[in-house]
Design a protein around this motif. Structure first.
Motif, PDB file in Angstrom:
ATOM      1  N   UNK A  62       0.747  -1.193  -0.062  1.00 21.87           N
ATOM      2  CA  UNK A  62      -0.045   0.145   0.028  1.00 21.87           C
ATOM      3  C   UNK A  62       0.845   1.159  -0.038  1.00 21.87           C
ATOM      4  N   UNK A  63       0.816   2.249  -0.970  1.00 27.43           N
ATOM      5  CA  UNK A  63       1.638   3.076  -1.212  1.00 27.43           C
ATOM      6  C   UNK A  63       0.850   4.512  -1.308  1.00 27.43           C
ATOM      7  N   UNK A  64       1.371   5.680  -1.293  1.00 28.05           N
ATOM      8  CA  UNK A  64       0.860   6.946  -1.346  1.00 28.05           C
ATOM      9  C   UNK A  64       1.248   7.441  -2.690  1.00 28.05           C
ATOM     10  N   UNK A  65       0.396   7.487  -3.666  1.00 31.29           N
ATOM     11  CA  UNK A  65       0.412   7.974  -5.133  1.00 31.29           C
ATOM     12  C   UNK A  65       0.149   9.403  -5.276  1.00 31.29           C
ATOM     13  N   UNK A  66      -0.673   9.887  -4.328  1.00 36.05           N
ATOM     14  CA  UNK A  66      -0.815  11.423  -4.402  1.00 36.05           C
ATOM     15  C   UNK A  66      -0.436  11.984  -3.159  1.00 36.05           C
ATOM     16  N   UNK A  67       0.711  12.866  -3.302  1.00 35.69           N
ATOM     17  CA  UNK A  67       1.386  13.382  -2.070  1.00 35.69           C
ATOM     18  C   UNK A  67       0.400  14.698  -1.472  1.00 35.69           C
ATOM     19  N   UNK A  68      -0.549  15.167  -2.253  1.00 37.13           N
ATOM     20  CA  UNK A  68      -1.331  16.246  -1.792  1.00 37.13           C
ATOM     21  C   UNK A  68      -2.535  15.729  -1.363  1.00 37.13           C
ATOM     22  N   UNK A  69      -2.932  14.609  -1.238  1.00 42.13           N
ATOM     23  CA  UNK A  69      -4.274  13.962  -0.654  1.00 42.13           C
ATOM     24  C   UNK A  69      -3.848  13.250   0.517  1.00 42.13           C
ATOM     25  N   UNK A  70      -4.960  13.330   1.390  1.00 41.42           N
ATOM     26  CA  UNK A  70      -4.915  12.143   2.751  1.00 41.42           C
ATOM     27  C   UNK A  70      -5.227  10.837   2.206  1.00 41.42           C
ATOM     28  N   UNK A  71      -5.410  10.067   3.286  1.00 37.56           N
ATOM     29  CA  UNK A  71      -5.622   8.511   3.136  1.00 37.56           C
ATOM     30  C   UNK A  71      -6.993   8.122   2.392  1.00 37.56           C
ATOM     31  N   UNK A  72      -7.883   9.121   2.219  1.00 36.85           N
ATOM     32  CA  UNK A  72      -8.946   8.623   1.569  1.00 36.85           C
ATOM     33  C   UNK A  72      -9.038   9.005   0.065  1.00 36.85           C
ATOM     34  N   UNK A  73      -7.928   9.340  -0.501  1.00 38.78           N
ATOM     35  CA  UNK A  73      -7.821   9.665  -1.766  1.00 38.78           C
ATOM     36  C   UNK A  73      -6.492   9.543  -2.410  1.00 38.78           C
ATOM     37  N   UNK A  74      -5.448   9.328  -1.424  1.00 35.18           N
ATOM     38  CA  UNK A  74      -4.126   9.481  -2.121  1.00 35.18           C
ATOM     39  C   UNK A  74      -3.545   8.160  -2.138  1.00 35.18           C
ATOM     40  N   UNK A  75      -4.322   7.183  -1.338  1.00 33.20           N
ATOM     41  CA  UNK A  75      -3.378   5.917  -1.465  1.00 33.20           C
ATOM     42  C   UNK A  75      -3.753   4.790  -2.631  1.00 33.20           C
ATOM     43  N   UNK A  76      -2.719   3.925  -2.905  1.00 36.18           N
ATOM     44  CA  UNK A  76      -3.177   2.908  -4.135  1.00 36.18           C
ATOM     45  C   UNK A  76      -2.417   1.597  -3.625  1.00 36.18           C
ATOM     46  N   UNK A  77      -2.263   0.750  -4.491  1.00 34.49           N
ATOM     47  CA  UNK A  77      -1.246  -0.251  -4.103  1.00 34.49           C
ATOM     48  C   UNK A  77      -0.480  -0.755  -5.382  1.00 34.49           C
ATOM     49  N   UNK A  78       0.718  -1.330  -5.207  1.00 35.37           N
ATOM     50  CA  UNK A  78       1.538  -1.697  -6.089  1.00 35.37           C
ATOM     51  C   UNK A  78       1.921  -3.354  -5.838  1.00 35.37           C
ATOM     52  N   UNK A  79       2.213  -3.991  -6.902  1.00 31.60           N
ATOM     53  CA  UNK A  79       2.855  -5.213  -6.707  1.00 31.60           C
ATOM     54  C   UNK A  79       4.264  -5.329  -7.086  1.00 31.60           C
ATOM     55  N   UNK A  80       4.874  -5.628  -5.983  1.00 30.10           N
ATOM     56  CA  UNK A  80       6.403  -5.565  -6.053  1.00 30.10           C
ATOM     57  C   UNK A  80       7.123  -6.835  -6.084  1.00 30.10           C
ATOM     58  N   UNK A  81       7.613  -7.335  -7.250  1.00 31.58           N
ATOM     59  CA  UNK A  81       8.093  -8.664  -7.686  1.00 31.58           C
ATOM     60  C   UNK A  81       9.515  -8.884  -6.872  1.00 31.58           C
ATOM     61  N   UNK A  82       9.794 -10.003  -6.914  1.00 36.61           N
ATOM     62  CA  UNK A  82      10.778 -10.598  -6.127  1.00 36.61           C
ATOM     63  C   UNK A  82      12.072 -10.084  -7.146  1.00 36.61           C
ATOM     64  N   UNK A  83      13.315  -9.932  -6.398  1.00 38.54           N
ATOM     65  CA  UNK A  83      14.435  -9.208  -7.116  1.00 38.54           C
ATOM     66  C   UNK A  83      14.638  -7.796  -7.365  1.00 38.54           C
ATOM     67  N   UNK A  84      13.475  -7.049  -7.359  1.00 38.33           N
ATOM     68  CA  UNK A  84      13.288  -5.524  -7.499  1.00 38.33           C
ATOM     69  C   UNK A  84      14.602  -4.878  -6.593  1.00 38.33           C
ATOM     70  N   UNK A  85      15.222  -4.075  -7.584  1.00 45.10           N
ATOM     71  CA  UNK A  85      16.393  -3.301  -7.096  1.00 45.10           C
ATOM     72  C   UNK A  85      15.872  -2.346  -6.096  1.00 45.10           C
ATOM     73  N   UNK A  86      16.582  -1.887  -5.176  1.00 45.67           N
ATOM     74  CA  UNK A  86      16.453  -0.828  -4.515  1.00 45.67           C
ATOM     75  C   UNK A  86      15.805  -1.108  -3.253  1.00 45.67           C
ATOM     76  N   UNK A  87      15.749  -2.549  -2.779  1.00 48.52           N
ATOM     77  CA  UNK A  87      15.050  -2.671  -1.568  1.00 48.52           C
ATOM     78  C   UNK A  87      16.034  -3.574  -0.862  1.00 48.52           C
ATOM     79  N   UNK A  88      16.059  -3.469   0.431  1.00 50.76           N
ATOM     80  CA  UNK A  88      16.362  -4.099   1.442  1.00 50.76           C
ATOM     81  C   UNK A  88      15.637  -4.685   2.487  1.00 50.76           C
TER      82      UNK A  88
END
Length: 434
Positions: free
Chosen positions: A192-218
């Protein structure tokens, strides 16, 4: 229709098979894994058990047959969960989180996303596939739908239109399964991510599927006092990129979170019932054989008998509320937010009391690690804290539904549908002043 609590022949067989698996396969492995000091080693020690569970179809039994899943009802899944959690509640959490990561694809995903990820999970019979659910953050997630963009979910996903990707920065704390077997990531994690930085949690949130091996994650494993047979991690995102085709629930991330924790509520509730039943079974056997230095087993003492009667009644009541909640969700897909919240808070809180009362019956011997009561006590502490937290989202969602004009005290008694809406969100969230 009459109220009917009879299990079908198929459900009785599911109960028998799940109990056999729990006692013969899960119990010895979980006891050994719980004793390991390294949390990732404890999780890896459960991989052979996961593979056997996959061979039985337990890891995807809740997914639709259309995509290769088991097609089990919510009630069916609870029958299996109770048997597993009576032995160890940590390992079944791995199965639950597979559902938390994949079920939202049925409600908010595209057909391509469903066929890809649900199909891949259902096709796994070796026990390799893991799916992670990443919503919690270090600052807390109880106020995920706060009206201010500076509060709630802070993992950001900025759309890079030139590359056709979303760029993720921030942190998730406590996601289960997401580290994968080798800390290179689960096969897929629903974040669950914030895709709209200007809005609160009732309109600024979405979801993304993060696949195994995605670079930039620890991934850093969290060392827990209980539920050591499942994995929880901190995920740190630094410029991690995911394809824009991996986005779902665009602007509806708040509804996804609420629906997901509604689906999981009776499962987490039954997990609490299962754990309480495990403590009760040991305690009842103890009371029938232990004399405490007297001439008869302690079950003949009125104080012990009365307390055991209360314990048994609480477990029965909790189980039937779980069945009611799951049955309602089987009838009205995606609804039952208030009933699920009631179920989770009631069973999570009540079953902690059950385990404590069981320890009172066993007495000081409950502290001896050669008996299972010490572990039951540790594990019981989890249930009021996880799966949206009893003091936070679960009660708040129930509150929001009850405050709505459409709610009636007869809604669940009469089995009437009640659709959850945004007007029911946000109760108890304190907005910034001025």
């Amino acid at each position: 229709m009459p109220v009917d609590f009879d299990l079908t022949a198929e459900q009785k067989e599911l109960k028998r098979a799940s109990r056999e698996f729990a006692r013969e396969v899960l119990r010895p492995a979980a006891a050994a894994a719980d004793a390991l000091s390294d949390p990732q080693e404890a999780f890896l020690a459960m991989r052979p058990v996961y593979r056997q569970a996959a061979a039985l179809g337990l890891h995807t039994m809740f997914l639709p047959e259309r995509y290769g899943g088991g097609g089990a009802s919510n009630v069916d899944f609870l029958i299996a969960i109770e048997e597993l959690c009576a032995v160890d509640p940590g390992f079944p959490t791995v199965l639950l989180v597979n559902g938390l990561a994949l079920m939202p694809l049925l409600w908010f995903g595209t057909e391509e996303q469903r066929e890809t990820w649900i199909g891949r999970a259902a096709a796994d019979t070796r026990g390799d596939f893991l799916a992670g659910w990443a919503v919690s953050e270090r600052g807390g997630t109880a106020n995920f739908d706060h009206p201010s963009p500076q509060a709630g979910i802070q993992l950001t996903a900025d759309h890079d239109r030139a590359s056709g990707e979303y760029v993720l920065n921030g942190e998730k704390h406590w996601p289960c399964n997401s580290g994968g077997w080798d800390l290179q990531g689960a096969d897929v994690s629903l974040c669950v991510v914030r895709t709209d930085r200007s809005r609160g949690g009732k309109g600024g949130l979405s979801a993304v599927l993060v696949e195994r091996g995605t670079a930039g994650i620890e991934y850093e494993v969290i060392d827990k006092m209980a539920h050591r047979t499942c994995q929880n991690v901190t995920m740190t995102f630094r410029g991690a990129r995911v394809p824009e085709g991996n986005l779902l629930a665009d602007g509806d991330g708040d509804l996804l979170v609420n629906r997901n924790f509604t689906w999981s509520a009776p499962i987490a509730s039954m997990a609490a019932v299962g754990l309480a039943r495990g403590a009760y079974e040991f305690t009842l056997k103890w009371a029938k054989t232990y004399t405490g230095g007297g001439s008869k087993p302690i079950i003949h003492h009125q104080a012990v008998g009365n307390l055991l009667a209360e314990i048994a009644a609480k477990i029965e009541a909790g189980r039937y509320l779980c069945w009611k909640s799951a049955h309602y969700m089987d009838r009205f897909d995606g609804q039952g937010h208030a009933l699920g919240g009631m179920n989770k808070t009631f069973c999570g809180d009540l079953m902690q009391n059950v385990v404590t009362d069981c320890m009172r019956v066993v007495g000081v011997n409950a502290l001896d690690r050669k008996f299972p009561m010490a572990r039951f006590y540790r594990e019981a502490a989890v249930f009021s804290l996880y799966d949206a937290g009893n003091l936070a989202m679960q009660r708040r969602r129930t509150w929001g539904v009850m405050a709505d004009r459409s709610f009636s005290p007869d809604t669940f008694v009469d089995g009437e549908p009640l659709e959850f809406s945004r007007s029911m969100e946000g109760y108890g969230v304190i907005a910034e002043q001025g």
